[in-house]
Write a protein that holds these residues in place. Structure first.
Motif, PDB file in Angstrom:
ATOM      1  N   THR A  87       0.808  -1.223   0.000  1.00 13.90           N
ATOM      2  CA  THR A  87       0.000   0.000   0.000  1.00 13.90           C
ATOM      3  C   THR A  87       0.839   1.269   0.000  1.00 13.90           C
ATOM      4  N   GLY A  88       2.166   1.129  -0.189  1.00 11.63           N
ATOM      5  CA  GLY A  88       3.006   2.300  -0.398  1.00 11.63           C
ATOM      6  C   GLY A  88       3.565   2.970   0.837  1.00 11.63           C
ATOM      7  N   ALA A  89       3.537   2.312   1.984  1.00  9.87           N
ATOM      8  CA  ALA A  89       4.077   2.926   3.208  1.00  9.87           C
ATOM      9  C   ALA A  89       5.601   3.020   3.126  1.00  9.87           C
ATOM     10  N   SER A  90       6.152   4.035   3.768  1.00  7.83           N
ATOM     11  CA  SER A  90       7.598   4.238   3.755  1.00  7.83           C
ATOM     12  C   SER A  90       8.277   3.370   4.818  1.00  7.83           C
ATOM     13  N   PHE A  91       9.600   3.304   4.746  1.00  9.82           N
ATOM     14  CA  PHE A  91      10.392   2.548   5.716  1.00  9.82           C
ATOM     15  C   PHE A  91      10.102   3.030   7.135  1.00  9.82           C
ATOM     16  N   ALA A  92      10.129   4.352   7.317  1.00  8.59           N
ATOM     17  CA  ALA A  92       9.903   4.925   8.651  1.00  8.59           C
ATOM     18  C   ALA A  92       8.487   4.660   9.145  1.00  8.59           C
ATOM     19  N   GLN A  93       7.510   4.789   8.249  1.00  8.97           N
ATOM     20  CA  GLN A  93       6.119   4.528   8.631  1.00  8.97           C
ATOM     21  C   GLN A  93       5.936   3.077   9.066  1.00  8.97           C
ATOM     22  N   ILE A  94       6.511   2.157   8.314  1.00  7.37           N
ATOM     23  CA  ILE A  94       6.377   0.732   8.635  1.00  7.37           C
ATOM     24  C   ILE A  94       7.042   0.422   9.975  1.00  7.37           C
ATOM     25  N   LYS A  95       8.231   0.951  10.176  1.00  3.40           N
ATOM     26  CA  LYS A  95       8.961   0.714  11.428  1.00  3.40           C
ATOM     27  C   LYS A  95       8.135   1.187  12.621  1.00  3.40           C
ATOM     28  N   GLN A  97       4.695   1.847  12.667  1.00  2.63           N
ATOM     29  CA  GLN A  97       3.391   1.202  12.760  1.00  2.63           C
ATOM     30  C   GLN A  97       3.484  -0.235  13.257  1.00  2.63           C
ATOM     31  N   LEU A  98       4.552  -0.929  12.868  1.00  2.00           N
ATOM     32  CA  LEU A  98       4.713  -2.318  13.302  1.00  2.00           C
ATOM     33  C   LEU A  98       5.507  -2.424  14.604  1.00  2.00           C
ATOM     34  N   ASN A  99       6.092  -1.303  15.029  1.00  2.00           N
ATOM     35  CA  ASN A  99       6.834  -1.253  16.283  1.00  2.00           C
ATOM     36  C   ASN A  99       7.915  -2.332  16.342  1.00  2.00           C
ATOM     37  N   ILE A 100       8.754  -2.352  15.298  1.00  2.00           N
ATOM     38  CA  ILE A 100       9.842  -3.325  15.258  1.00  2.00           C
ATOM     39  C   ILE A 100      11.163  -2.579  15.074  1.00  2.00           C
ATOM     40  N   SER A 101      12.243  -3.257  15.388  1.00  2.00           N
ATOM     41  CA  SER A 101      13.564  -2.636  15.273  1.00  2.00           C
ATOM     42  C   SER A 101      13.971  -2.543  13.804  1.00  2.00           C
ATOM     43  N   GLU A 102      14.902  -1.653  13.527  1.00  2.00           N
ATOM     44  CA  GLU A 102      15.403  -1.511  12.159  1.00  2.00           C
ATOM     45  C   GLU A 102      16.091  -2.799  11.708  1.00  2.00           C
ATOM     46  N   LYS A 103      16.788  -3.457  12.623  1.00  2.00           N
ATOM     47  CA  LYS A 103      17.469  -4.709  12.289  1.00  2.00           C
ATOM     48  C   LYS A 103      16.469  -5.773  11.852  1.00  2.00           C
ATOM     49  N   ASP A 104      15.376  -5.929  12.604  1.00  2.00           N
ATOM     50  CA  ASP A 104      14.370  -6.925  12.249  1.00  2.00           C
ATOM     51  C   ASP A 104      13.671  -6.558  10.940  1.00  2.00           C
ATOM     52  N   LEU A 105      13.419  -5.269  10.755  1.00  2.00           N
ATOM     53  CA  LEU A 105      12.751  -4.829   9.528  1.00  2.00           C
ATOM     54  C   LEU A 105      13.593  -5.161   8.309  1.00  2.00           C
ATOM     55  N   ASP A 124      16.552   3.304   1.553  1.00  2.00           N
ATOM     56  CA  ASP A 124      15.476   2.689   2.344  1.00  2.00           C
ATOM     57  C   ASP A 124      14.102   2.895   1.699  1.00  2.00           C
ATOM     58  N   ARG A 125      14.037   2.619   0.402  1.00  2.00           N
ATOM     59  CA  ARG A 125      12.764   2.731  -0.317  1.00  2.00           C
ATOM     60  C   ARG A 125      12.277   1.336  -0.685  1.00  2.00           C
ATOM     61  N   PHE A 126      11.087   0.995  -0.187  1.00  2.00           N
ATOM     62  CA  PHE A 126      10.493  -0.300  -0.488  1.00  2.00           C
ATOM     63  C   PHE A 126       9.772  -0.262  -1.832  1.00  2.00           C
ATOM     64  N   GLN A 205      -0.904   7.358  -5.891  1.00  3.48           N
ATOM     65  CA  GLN A 205      -0.946   8.133  -4.655  1.00  3.48           C
ATOM     66  C   GLN A 205      -0.385   7.314  -3.494  1.00  3.48           C
ATOM     67  N   PRO A 206       0.924   7.069  -3.501  1.00  2.00           N
ATOM     68  CA  PRO A 206       1.520   6.202  -2.467  1.00  2.00           C
ATOM     69  C   PRO A 206       1.382   6.733  -1.053  1.00  2.00           C
ATOM     70  N   ASP A 207       1.184   8.049  -0.893  1.00  2.00           N
ATOM     71  CA  ASP A 207       1.089   8.613   0.452  1.00  2.00           C
ATOM     72  C   ASP A 207      -0.347   8.843   0.887  1.00  2.00           C
ATOM     73  N   LEU A 208      -1.297   8.334   0.102  1.00  2.65           N
ATOM     74  CA  LEU A 208      -2.709   8.526   0.418  1.00  2.65           C
ATOM     75  C   LEU A 208      -3.087   7.787   1.695  1.00  2.65           C
ATOM     76  N   ASN A 209      -3.849   8.459   2.577  1.00  2.00           N
ATOM     77  CA  ASN A 209      -4.401   7.760   3.735  1.00  2.00           C
ATOM     78  C   ASN A 209      -5.459   6.796   3.230  1.00  2.00           C
ATOM     79  N   ARG A 210      -5.287   5.520   3.535  1.00  2.00           N
ATOM     80  CA  ARG A 210      -6.132   4.505   2.907  1.00  2.00           C
ATOM     81  C   ARG A 210      -7.207   3.986   3.851  1.00  2.00           C
ATOM     82  N   VAL A 211      -8.364   3.720   3.273  1.00  2.00           N
ATOM     83  CA  VAL A 211      -9.459   3.077   3.988  1.00  2.00           C
ATOM     84  C   VAL A 211      -9.660   1.716   3.345  1.00  2.00           C
TER      85      VAL A 211
END
Length: 231
Positions: A87-95, A97-105, A124-126, A205-211
């Motif tokens: 859904t286009g979330a960034s590295f920082a957003q994923i880290k 939102q999932l509350n995980i370490s950078e190493k695990d990510l 760091d672009r997915f 629209q990768p940065d769109l707030n999604r429903v």
């Protein structure tokens, strides 16, 4: 353009650009959402009429491989990571939102790359390595691991029926064959229209707030029959 008898020249004049630019946009397969809106405006049709004209998504859903499903079913966080990437979330957003370490990510990102699902590029672009929409293998690892969880979630929302549940309603329709077939056609039409729009939003629209929304349609089912069966 055909129905409006529009040419590259008339479109270029309306958009104050060159016929070559219009031709390149239309034949290049990489229109931005803004360019599509501009073209629609020049043709005096709405953006949503363009979506309606496309009618049915021509691209078949990506069917996960058994190897891909095995990884996604191995840990719930891996499935959620891939969903965020899709859904286009960034590295920082994923880290966050999932509350995980950078190493695990980064470790999970390597796992996804090995099975051809996603890749972590420099900076760091997915990027997703498969296209949307997607579907599970029949009776595969994802189905066995998550289908019960998904159904419980759906029916919990229907039962609670709070304001955020939107149009989540349980109801039964008693129709003759002709009306039933018409209902099925209209359901398919609505689904196809918004799947097209969903694809456009995903790609442009990768940065769109999604429903996230879904439609649960149980075919030829009555609450008055088969009382011992659980749906």
């Amino acid at each position: 353009m055909k129905s409006k008898k529009a040419t590259y020249e008339t479109m270029a004049k309306a958009l104050k650009t060159s016929p070559a630019t219009i031709k390149r946009r239309l034949n290049g397969g990489d229109l931005t959402l803004q360019q599509l809106r501009e073209l629609a405006s020049a043709l005096e049709v709405s953006f949503y009429e363009i979506i309606e004209l496309s009618k049915y998504v021509k691209r078949e859903p990506h069917l996960f491989t058994h190897e891909q499903e095995k990884l996604l079913a191995s840990e719930f966080i891996v499935k959620m990571l891939f969903r965020h990437i899709l859904t286009g979330a960034s590295f920082a957003q994923i880290k966050s939102q999932l509350n995980i370490s950078e190493k695990d990510l980064r470790k999970y990102a390597r796992d996804l790359e090995k099975v051809g699902l996603a890749q972590l590029l420099p900076g760091d672009r997915f990027v997703s390595l498969i296209h949307y929409p997607v579907r599970w293998q029949p009776n595969g690892a994802l189905h066995k691991t998550y289908s019960e969880m998904v159904l419980k979630n759906i029916f919990s929302r229907i039962e609670n029926n709070n304001e955020r549940a939107g149009y989540n309603k349980k109801f039964e329709l008693i129709l003759n064959d002709e009306a039933y077939n018409k209902f099925c056609e209209e359901i398919q039409s609505v689904y196809s229209r918004y799947l097209n729009l969903s694809e456009i939003h995903m790609e442009t629209q990768p940065d769109l707030n999604r429903v996230v929304s879904g439609l649960l349609f149980i075919d030829r089912f009555s609450v008055w029959e088969e009382q011992n069966r659980i749906f």
